[in-house]
Scaffold this motif. Structure first.
Motif: not given
Length: 159
Positions: A18-21, A87-97, A145-149
């Motif tokens: 949703l955020i990516a959108g 899950i770790v990658a998604g959280a890191a991508l979202y938090a940092v990226g 955000a797309v990569l995190a999703a």
């Protein structure tokens, strides 16, 4: 707990999506539309957008995904859940990226824009730089955000 893990991954994926959108919309047509109007109109519109974005649903999702994702990632790693790496990658991508880029780049640009009066020479000069810089960083946080999703979605494959 094992039945809750896929639901958490699904919720995180949908939230990041949703955020990516939202970011994607700004990157593909909102900023281009604002660039096509007078600087005074563009500045005034973006100032209004930046003030109205602080809606509880938007901010709750945007900010809430950071601690929720980090807790989810910590639990996934600690317990060795299936797909914990995603899950770790998604959280890191979202938090940092996503969140990190917003805080480090988009928000300061928004604050600078908010400090000028639409229609002033200072606003017109700032607007010319703002459009390119803000949009570049928006592209970056959109990708994150797309990569995190996608990472959260990939965690679901093992369930």
């Amino acid at each position: 707990m094992s039945q809750a893990v896929p639901l958490m991954a699904l919720a995180a994926s949908v939230g990041a999506g949703l955020i990516a959108g939202v970011f994607f919309a700004f990157s593909t047509f909102v900023m281009r539309g604002l660039a096509g109007v007078s600087p005074e109109a563009g500045v005034a519109a973006m100032q209004s957008i930046n003030r109205t974005v602080f809606h509880p649903l938007m901010m709750g999702l945007f900010i809430g995904l950071v601690p929720a994702g980090l807790v989810f990632a910590g639990l996934a790693w600690y317990h060795g859940w299936t797909g914990w790496e995603f899950i770790v990658a998604g959280a890191a991508l979202y938090a940092v990226g996503t969140f990190g880029i917003t805080a480090a780049f988009n928000v300061p640009l928004n604050n600078a824009l908010d400090a000028v009066e639409a229609g002033s020479a200072q606003a017109d000069e700032l607007w010319a730089r703002y459009l390119d810089r803000w949009t570049f960083w928006n592209h970056m946080r959109t990708i994150a955000a797309v990569l995190a999703a996608a990472a959260y979605a990939l965690a679901l494959i093992g369930f």
